[in-house]
Scaffold this motif. Structure first.
Motif, PDB file in Angstrom:
ATOM      1  N   UNK A 145      34.457  49.242  36.206  1.00  0.00           N
ATOM      2  CA  UNK A 145      34.128  50.196  35.150  1.00  0.00           C
ATOM      3  C   UNK A 145      34.765  49.748  33.853  1.00  0.00           C
ATOM      4  N   UNK A 146      34.014  49.946  32.798  1.00  0.00           N
ATOM      5  CA  UNK A 146      34.530  49.577  31.475  1.00  0.00           C
ATOM      6  C   UNK A 146      35.570  50.588  31.037  1.00  0.00           C
ATOM      7  N   UNK A 147      36.583  50.084  30.367  1.00  0.00           N
ATOM      8  CA  UNK A 147      37.652  50.955  29.865  1.00  0.00           C
ATOM      9  C   UNK A 147      37.161  51.728  28.647  1.00  0.00           C
ATOM     10  N   UNK A 148      37.542  52.993  28.595  1.00  0.00           N
ATOM     11  CA  UNK A 148      37.201  53.810  27.438  1.00  0.00           C
ATOM     12  C   UNK A 148      38.250  53.607  26.355  1.00  0.00           C
ATOM     13  N   UNK A 149      37.790  53.688  25.147  1.00  0.00           N
ATOM     14  CA  UNK A 149      38.728  53.500  24.018  1.00  0.00           C
ATOM     15  C   UNK A 149      39.290  54.818  23.569  1.00  0.00           C
TER      16      UNK A 149
END
Length: 191
Positions: free
Chosen positions: A187-191
């Protein structure tokens, strides 16, 4: 897409091109280059090599039941190729290729190749006589790694060693990183 049908054969490439060092109980040692090698099991750690019974190293392997898989790098490529085409019956491969036999930590007869970045010490558990090659199944007893490839965080940077693979008669240097295990589902990291 049009395809040709070929007779049954081994087209599973690329493979590691490794130098296997071995020795018998009388103190004779040799280096054999093999591409028919791989992982069999994680726990217990097991590997295999497949060797033709006609090869000089075959009897050494049978006698001691030990061998060391030495990973091959760009710096060791000429030696790896040479050790694969010359016979230990006729020449001292250690001397001719300026390789240094070293003491294995858990084996009695098979030396390590000091110049290799990784030495995988193996004890044979079974020999399967399959046809042209006999497969030596082995338990990994120890692994020696070159400290030059350890980073400041204590991680082993094997991919910085310039490892070599064998594919359809050619040697290839492993190259650019294209991903890491599990990247396709991460999963892509949220900013």
């Amino acid at each position: 897409m049009a395809k040709e049908i070929w007779k049954p054969g081994n087209m599973l490439y690329p493979l590691p091109a490794v130098m296997v060092s071995c020795g018998d109980r009388e103190g004779r040692t040799n280096i054999i280059t093999v591409a028919w090698t791989g992982t069999v099991c994680t726990n217990p750690a097991m590997v295999y090599i497949s060797v033709r019974p006609q090869r000089y190293s075959y009897d050494l392997l049978r006698d001691s039941g030990e061998f060391v898989i030495n990973l091959t790098t760009e710096k060791l490529l000429r030696a790896a190729d040479w050790c694969g085409v010359k016979s230990g019956r006729d020449t001292d491969k250690w001397k001719e290729m300026h390789l240094t036999p070293g003491r294995a930590s858990r084996l009695d007869w098979a030396p390590v190749i000091e110049e290799a970045p990784v030495n995988i010490e193996c004890r044979v558990t079974e020999v399967k006589e399959l046809g042209s090659h006999h497969m030596f199944l082995a338990r990994v007893e120890a692994v020696q790694v070159d400290k030059d490839y350890m980073d400041a965080d204590g991680r082993f940077r094997l991919n910085d060693a310039g490892l070599i693979a064998y594919s359809h008669g050619e040697y290839l240097e492993l190259g650019k990183k294209k991903g890491s295990f599990g990247y396709s589902v991460k999963k892509k990291k949220r900013r």
